[in-house]
Write a protein that holds these residues in place. Structure first.
Motif, PDB file in Angstrom:
ATOM      1  N   ALA A 185     -19.413 -13.461  25.566  1.00 39.60           N
ATOM      2  CA  ALA A 185     -20.390 -12.530  26.125  1.00 39.60           C
ATOM      3  C   ALA A 185     -20.365 -11.191  25.394  1.00 39.60           C
ATOM      4  CB  ALA A 185     -20.110 -12.326  27.611  1.00 39.60           C
ATOM      5  N   GLU A 186     -19.177 -10.789  24.936  1.00 40.43           N
ATOM      6  CA  GLU A 186     -19.034  -9.510  24.236  1.00 40.43           C
ATOM      7  C   GLU A 186     -19.418  -9.605  22.768  1.00 40.43           C
ATOM      8  OE1 GLU A 186     -14.943  -8.663  24.788  1.00 40.43           O
ATOM      9  OE2 GLU A 186     -15.076  -8.476  26.977  1.00 40.43           O
ATOM     10  N   GLN A 187     -19.191 -10.765  22.183  1.00 45.15           N
ATOM     11  CA  GLN A 187     -19.431 -10.960  20.745  1.00 45.15           C
ATOM     12  C   GLN A 187     -20.299 -12.197  20.540  1.00 45.15           C
ATOM     13  OE1 GLN A 187     -15.589 -11.232  18.773  1.00 45.15           O
ATOM     14  NE2 GLN A 187     -14.691  -9.717  20.155  1.00 45.15           N
ATOM     15  N   PRO A 188     -21.599 -12.079  20.761  1.00 45.55           N
ATOM     16  CA  PRO A 188     -22.477 -13.255  20.643  1.00 45.55           C
ATOM     17  C   PRO A 188     -22.312 -13.956  19.302  1.00 45.55           C
ATOM     18  CG  PRO A 188     -23.658 -11.386  21.546  1.00 45.55           C
ATOM     19  CD  PRO A 188     -22.329 -10.862  21.109  1.00 45.55           C
ATOM     20  N   VAL A 189     -22.309 -15.281  19.356  1.00 46.09           N
ATOM     21  CA  VAL A 189     -22.131 -16.104  18.159  1.00 46.09           C
ATOM     22  C   VAL A 189     -23.438 -16.796  17.841  1.00 46.09           C
ATOM     23  CG1 VAL A 189     -20.929 -18.113  17.194  1.00 46.09           C
ATOM     24  CG2 VAL A 189     -19.677 -16.446  18.602  1.00 46.09           C
ATOM     25  N   ARG A 190     -23.845 -16.720  16.586  1.00 47.86           N
ATOM     26  CA  ARG A 190     -25.076 -17.383  16.169  1.00 47.86           C
ATOM     27  C   ARG A 190     -24.832 -18.110  14.850  1.00 47.86           C
ATOM     28  NH1 ARG A 190     -26.010 -16.771  20.629  1.00 47.86           N
ATOM     29  NH2 ARG A 190     -27.703 -15.647  21.691  1.00 47.86           N
ATOM     30  N   SER A 191     -25.535 -19.189  14.646  1.00 47.53           N
ATOM     31  CA  SER A 191     -25.438 -19.910  13.376  1.00 47.53           C
ATOM     32  C   SER A 191     -26.411 -19.302  12.371  1.00 47.53           C
ATOM     33  CB  SER A 191     -25.736 -21.392  13.575  1.00 47.53           C
ATOM     34  OG  SER A 191     -27.036 -21.572  14.089  1.00 47.53           O
ATOM     35  N   ILE A 192     -26.146 -19.537  11.100  1.00 47.53           N
ATOM     36  CA  ILE A 192     -26.986 -19.015  10.021  1.00 47.53           C
ATOM     37  C   ILE A 192     -27.575 -20.175   9.238  1.00 47.53           C
ATOM     38  CG2 ILE A 192     -25.710 -16.857   9.851  1.00 47.53           C
ATOM     39  CD1 ILE A 192     -24.193 -18.031   7.479  1.00 47.53           C
ATOM     40  N   GLY A 193     -28.513 -19.878   8.365  1.00 52.24           N
ATOM     41  CA  GLY A 193     -29.197 -20.917   7.615  1.00 52.24           C
ATOM     42  C   GLY A 193     -28.492 -21.296   6.326  1.00 52.24           C
ATOM     43  N   ILE A 194     -29.248 -21.858   5.405  1.00 52.20           N
ATOM     44  CA  ILE A 194     -28.726 -22.269   4.101  1.00 52.20           C
ATOM     45  C   ILE A 194     -28.877 -21.105   3.127  1.00 52.20           C
ATOM     46  CG2 ILE A 194     -28.980 -23.892   2.187  1.00 52.20           C
ATOM     47  CD1 ILE A 194     -30.152 -25.884   4.176  1.00 52.20           C
ATOM     48  N   PRO A 195     -27.819 -20.710   2.434  1.00 50.62           N
ATOM     49  CA  PRO A 195     -27.937 -19.585   1.493  1.00 50.62           C
ATOM     50  C   PRO A 195     -28.750 -19.964   0.264  1.00 50.62           C
ATOM     51  CG  PRO A 195     -25.777 -20.596   1.312  1.00 50.62           C
ATOM     52  CD  PRO A 195     -26.450 -21.260   2.480  1.00 50.62           C
ATOM     53  N   ASP A 196     -29.284 -18.960  -0.410  1.00 53.34           N
ATOM     54  CA  ASP A 196     -29.985 -19.189  -1.673  1.00 53.34           C
ATOM     55  C   ASP A 196     -28.957 -19.488  -2.757  1.00 53.34           C
ATOM     56  OD1 ASP A 196     -32.495 -18.709  -0.558  1.00 53.34           O
ATOM     57  OD2 ASP A 196     -32.315 -16.543  -0.863  1.00 53.34           O
ATOM     58  N   LEU A 197     -29.116 -20.625  -3.386  1.00 51.54           N
ATOM     59  CA  LEU A 197     -28.199 -21.054  -4.438  1.00 51.54           C
ATOM     60  C   LEU A 197     -28.961 -21.231  -5.741  1.00 51.54           C
ATOM     61  CD1 LEU A 197     -26.288 -23.801  -2.419  1.00 51.54           C
ATOM     62  CD2 LEU A 197     -25.555 -21.449  -2.799  1.00 51.54           C
ATOM     63  N   ILE A 198     -28.339 -20.851  -6.851  1.00 51.45           N
ATOM     64  CA  ILE A 198     -28.963 -21.039  -8.152  1.00 51.45           C
ATOM     65  C   ILE A 198     -28.013 -21.833  -9.037  1.00 51.45           C
ATOM     66  CG2 ILE A 198     -30.356 -18.945  -7.997  1.00 51.45           C
ATOM     67  CD1 ILE A 198     -28.304 -17.536  -9.775  1.00 51.45           C
ATOM     68  N   PRO A 199     -28.551 -22.700  -9.909  1.00 49.12           N
ATOM     69  CA  PRO A 199     -27.683 -23.486 -10.790  1.00 49.12           C
ATOM     70  C   PRO A 199     -26.884 -22.584 -11.726  1.00 49.12           C
ATOM     71  CG  PRO A 199     -29.912 -24.381 -10.740  1.00 49.12           C
ATOM     72  CD  PRO A 199     -29.975 -23.055 -10.057  1.00 49.12           C
ATOM     73  N   TYR A 200     -25.664 -22.970 -11.960  1.00 46.95           N
ATOM     74  CA  TYR A 200     -24.799 -22.231 -12.865  1.00 46.95           C
ATOM     75  C   TYR A 200     -24.793 -22.930 -14.221  1.00 46.95           C
ATOM     76  CZ  TYR A 200     -20.399 -21.058 -15.199  1.00 46.95           C
ATOM     77  OH  TYR A 200     -19.455 -20.709 -16.125  1.00 46.95           O
ATOM     78  N   VAL A 201     -25.052 -22.146 -15.273  1.00 48.46           N
ATOM     79  CA  VAL A 201     -25.025 -22.678 -16.636  1.00 48.46           C
ATOM     80  C   VAL A 201     -23.743 -22.198 -17.290  1.00 48.46           C
ATOM     81  CG1 VAL A 201     -26.158 -22.758 -18.870  1.00 48.46           C
ATOM     82  CG2 VAL A 201     -27.540 -22.652 -16.774  1.00 48.46           C
ATOM     83  N   ARG A 202     -22.937 -23.133 -17.689  1.00 43.74           N
ATOM     84  CA  ARG A 202     -21.641 -22.776 -18.250  1.00 43.74           C
ATOM     85  C   ARG A 202     -21.818 -22.170 -19.643  1.00 43.74           C
ATOM     86  NH1 ARG A 202     -17.127 -27.293 -18.868  1.00 43.74           N
ATOM     87  NH2 ARG A 202     -19.054 -28.414 -19.061  1.00 43.74           N
TER      88      ARG A 202
END
Length: 495
Positions: free
Chosen positions: A161-178
């Motif tokens: 009740a004091e610290q409401p908990v919520r879920s988050i979505g999918i983060p923005d991800l970008i391909p990594y080029v080595r």
């Protein structure tokens, strides 16, 4: 651009993944996704062919979900404390982010990894993800961990009740080029989840449910919805009835983090707070209680790691268990002569899952009727259960054995016949898993050995041939169990 490695563990999803989101934020979206088959876990004392197969199936789904975003899943095998620093150097990554686990082994391993990475100048951060509240968040006024569920649950709900908990979505991800200068290090970057169970020396013990994050979300949406017939509305009344589909069946998905506890919590609270959700209030509150139990057992294990080897109430390590191998085998295979027990044990072997009420019944029967050490049952469950979790499984077994923190009193012993009559009154659960009893009338479905010869003929069943006589007499064993515990309690009270 220097990427951040996200080390997938018990969080095989993209949605509401705390460490993954943090890694994406820290690196501008350039995340290297890594999974490591940890040899210590893979072949440890709680190793499980079923859970390994379930892991492989969900890794393949995770790889497919990442691939749609252009992100490969790097899969390695070995000691993470050795593999991850090598991967950091090979890829030019800034460091490693992961979500915390709370078993004694994981705590030691992760501390060693953090030290090694940080001393080498790399980032190493871990995050809360697998629980709603961690071991240091729900404490008594004196700052001590709770050892009784009810006050823990009360404080847990206050914090929510004091610290409401919520879920988050999918983060923005970008391909990594080595970068080109790292091209020669490809030998440390296997990039496929094509491992098979046979490669680990295991065989699939039972069919698996559908894997993946999408499936888990679908199951959750079906269980928790605004529809008046949604299963959660009747959960408080039906969760103890193994013969009906009254539970969410999400525990195997929660075990591997294919769905997060925050997603479950958010769905339940959204329904509770909706004007049309009043019909589900008792079900929602009961379901929240199960999430609290889950957090409770995790913090018990963290603060008292010795429980994985012995009783929380350490005096009960002196219990003189009989440990009859023949009785244990009859229990394992579902041939005890007590239908509710045998149905549950056969469900476990056929599906890798068991209804929670049935788990309590079979655990009480093993410890209080057969007088077999609860640790034998704990290991058996961990071998077979898809949702086998060290904290919850240990907590449940110690509760049933009367040796744990918030345990069932030693003198409360389940009667397997009356438990069956109360929670499977029509025998639907028993008949499903014990087809040899399909023609037994309801009157005798939980005591088929009491049928007269004529009844047995009509039921096409011969006790002792088609289904066993009870291997023990409950009334007798109950008294023997009470005496067993009384001996330890008396020894403790003597000067």
């Amino acid at each position: 651009m220097h990427p951040m490695i996200h080390w997938f563990r018990r969080d095989l999803r993209l949605t509401d993944n705390t460490a993954l989101a943090a890694a994406a934020q820290a690196s501008g979206g350039a995340v290297l996704a890594v999974y490591i088959f940890d040899e210590t876990i893979l072949h440890g004392r709680f190793a499980s062919p079923g859970r390994t197969a379930w892991l492989l199936a969900n890794l393949q789904q995770l790889e497919a979900d990442l691939r749609t975003r252009g992100i490969p899943l790097v899969v390695a095998r070995g000691n993470p404390v050795e593999v991850l620093p090598a991967l950091v150097r090979a890829t030019g990554a800034r460091g490693v982010y992961w979500n915390r686990d709370y078993t004694p082994y994981a705590v030691r391993r992760d501390a060693a990894l953090k030290t090694q990475l940080r001393e080498a100048g790399f980032e190493a951060e871990s995050f809360k993800d697998a629980v709603i509240f961690e071991f240091h968040e729900v404490l008594t006024k004196e700052g001590r961990p709770y050892t009784v569920y009810t006050p823990y649950a009360r404080r847990w709900r206050q914090l929510l009740a004091e610290q409401p908990v919520r879920s988050i979505g999918i983060p923005d991800l970008i391909p990594y080029v080595r970068p080109p200068e790292l091209a020669t290090t490809s030998e440390v970057l296997p990039a496929t989840t094509g491992a098979t169970l046979a490669q680990f020396g295991m065989e699939l013990p039972y069919p698996l449910p559908d894997a993946g994050e999408h499936t888990a979300k679908t199951y959750l949406a079906r269980f928790v919805s605004l529809h008046r017939d949604a299963p959660i509305a009747a959960y408080a009344e039906q969760r103890n009835l193994p013969g009906i589909a009254g539970t969410s069946r999400l525990s195997p998905y929660l075990r591997l983090g294919i769905i997060s506890p925050r997603q479950l919590l958010t769905a339940a609270l959204t329904l509770r707070d909706h004007p049309d959700g009043n019909n589900a209030l008792t079900g929602v509150e009961a379901w929240l209680g199960e999430l609290i139990w889950r957090d409770f057992y995790v913090q018990v294990l963290y603060h008292h790691p010795y429980v994985l080897r012995g009783a929380f109430r350490q005096a009960y390590d002196a219990l003189a268990w009989e440990n009859d191998p023949a009785h244990f085998e009859a229990w394992q295979t579902g041939h005890t002569g007590y239908p509710i027990v045998d149905a549950a044990m056969r469900q476990l072997r056929q599906e890798g899952w068991m209804h929670n009420r049935a788990r309590m019944i079979v655990a009480s029967f093993l410890t209080k009727d057969l007088l077999v050490d609860w640790r034998w049952g704990e290991r058996h469950f961990m071998h077979w259960l898809l949702d086998g979790d060290p904290a919850a499984n240990n907590g449940g077994w110690q509760w049933a054995a009367g040796t744990g923190t918030d345990a069932q009193p030693f003198f409360r012993i389940f009667n397997p016949v009356s438990q069956g009559q109360k929670f499977d009154s029509e025998g639907a659960y028993v008949r499903h898993y014990l087809p040899e009893l399909r023609n037994v009338p309801n009157t005798f479905i939980h005591e088929p050995h009491r049928m007269a010869s004529a009844d047995q003929i009509r039921a096409d069943l011969q006790i002792g041939r088609d289904y066993p006589h009870p291997i023990v007499e409950h009334k007798v064993q109950r008294e023997r169990a009470l005496a067993l515990y009384a001996t330890v309690r008396k020894a403790q009270s003597e000067p």
